[in-house]
Design a protein around this motif. Structure first.
Motif, PDB file in Angstrom:
ATOM      1  N   LEU A  44       0.945  -1.232   0.051  1.00  0.00           N
ATOM      2  CA  LEU A  44       0.112  -0.131  -0.071  1.00  0.00           C
ATOM      3  C   LEU A  44       0.741   1.338   0.017  1.00  0.00           C
ATOM      4  CD1 LEU A  44      -2.605  -1.285   2.503  1.00  0.00           C
ATOM      5  CD2 LEU A  44      -2.817  -0.974   0.249  1.00  0.00           C
ATOM      6  N   PRO A  45       0.451   2.127  -0.654  1.00  0.00           N
ATOM      7  CA  PRO A  45       1.030   3.644  -0.525  1.00  0.00           C
ATOM      8  C   PRO A  45       1.239   4.289   0.816  1.00  0.00           C
ATOM      9  CG  PRO A  45      -0.983   3.919  -1.846  1.00  0.00           C
ATOM     10  CD  PRO A  45      -0.723   2.628  -1.376  1.00  0.00           C
ATOM     11  N   VAL A  46       0.413   3.818   1.556  1.00  0.00           N
ATOM     12  CA  VAL A  46       0.466   4.499   3.268  1.00  0.00           C
ATOM     13  C   VAL A  46       0.783   3.328   4.045  1.00  0.00           C
ATOM     14  CG1 VAL A  46      -1.908   4.113   3.467  1.00  0.00           C
ATOM     15  CG2 VAL A  46      -0.740   5.694   4.592  1.00  0.00           C
ATOM     16  N   LYS A  47       1.741   3.681   5.101  1.00  0.00           N
ATOM     17  CA  LYS A  47       2.225   2.683   5.912  1.00  0.00           C
ATOM     18  C   LYS A  47       1.176   2.717   7.333  1.00  0.00           C
ATOM     19  CE  LYS A  47       5.522   0.824   3.793  1.00  0.00           C
ATOM     20  NZ  LYS A  47       5.492  -0.353   3.138  1.00  0.00           N
ATOM     21  N   GLU A  48       0.662   4.167   7.548  1.00  0.00           N
ATOM     22  CA  GLU A  48      -0.145   3.944   8.767  1.00  0.00           C
ATOM     23  C   GLU A  48      -1.290   5.062   8.499  1.00  0.00           C
ATOM     24  OE1 GLU A  48      -1.205   6.321  12.227  1.00  0.00           O
ATOM     25  OE2 GLU A  48      -0.035   7.229  10.547  1.00  0.00           O
ATOM     26  N   LYS A  49      -2.493   4.863   9.033  1.00  0.00           N
ATOM     27  CA  LYS A  49      -3.695   5.658   9.029  1.00  0.00           C
ATOM     28  C   LYS A  49      -4.208   5.694  10.390  1.00  0.00           C
ATOM     29  CE  LYS A  49      -8.028   6.330   6.706  1.00  0.00           C
ATOM     30  NZ  LYS A  49      -8.939   5.978   5.940  1.00  0.00           N
ATOM     31  N   ASP A  50      -4.566   6.743  11.006  1.00  0.00           N
ATOM     32  CA  ASP A  50      -5.270   6.788  12.168  1.00  0.00           C
ATOM     33  C   ASP A  50      -4.751   5.808  13.392  1.00  0.00           C
ATOM     34  OD1 ASP A  50      -6.805   8.728  11.171  1.00  0.00           O
ATOM     35  OD2 ASP A  50      -8.383   7.264  10.272  1.00  0.00           O
TER      36      ASP A  50
END
Length: 169
Positions: free
Chosen positions: A140-146
């Motif tokens: 995924l392009p993001v490693k962390e969310k919220d």
């Protein structure tokens, strides 16, 4: 295979398979009530080739195989692992080691919005400061969310090593 048996025979076989490390027992844990839920367990294979042998054909569930692999990685890493129960939701794994508690969801892919929301929302419903992780086969392009980490399965070992090294200090 429609063979007749009884509860005692099946329970004995499961006990022997567990004792010989062919399968691993994983108890269910009530996250809110902070207690084990008796009689409701999951089992994971120590060697996935047994599953392929017993259920040959094209009906493989890659999500289940990935979940089994993540369980084995957590156990290999020395975590005590349980399946989390929270109201009508399941947290795939609650893992404990040296004061570190992890909440982990496993999804073969998060490309489907419904799957992403289910896995993400289950972890978001936990109101605590423990690390929360979604392990997937996606990059995924993001490693962390919220506060929830997205970890490709091939990076899980490094992630666990970094996390336990950091929190042990």
């Amino acid at each position: 295979k429609k063979r007749k048996t009884n509860y005692e025979t099946v329970a004995n076989y499961i006990h022997y398979l567990n004792q010989t490390f062919i399968i691993h027992r994983c108890d269910r844990y009530d996250i809110k009530g902070k207690e084990l839920l008796g009689g409701n367990v999951k089992y994971y294979l120590n060697d996935l080739s047994f599953r392929t042998y017993l259920y040959s054909g094209n009906a493989l569930s890659y999500g289940n195989l990935l979940e089994n692999s993540v369980f084995l990685e957590l156990a290999h890493f020395g975590f005590e692992v349980q399946v989390g129960a929270l109201r009508n939701k399941e947290i795939d794994f609650v893992a404990y080691q040296n004061g570190v508690t992890l909440f982990i969801q496993v999804a073969f892919t998060l490309n489907d919005e419904k799957t992403f929301n289910r896995e993400f929302d289950n972890l978001m419903s936990l109101k605590n400061n423990h690390p929360k992780i979604i392990v997937t086969m996606d990059e995924l392009p993001v490693k962390e969310k919220d506060g929830i980490y997205f970890v490709p399965v091939w990076e899980l070992n490094d992630f666990l090593e970094t996390l336990t090294t950091f929190t042990a200090k």
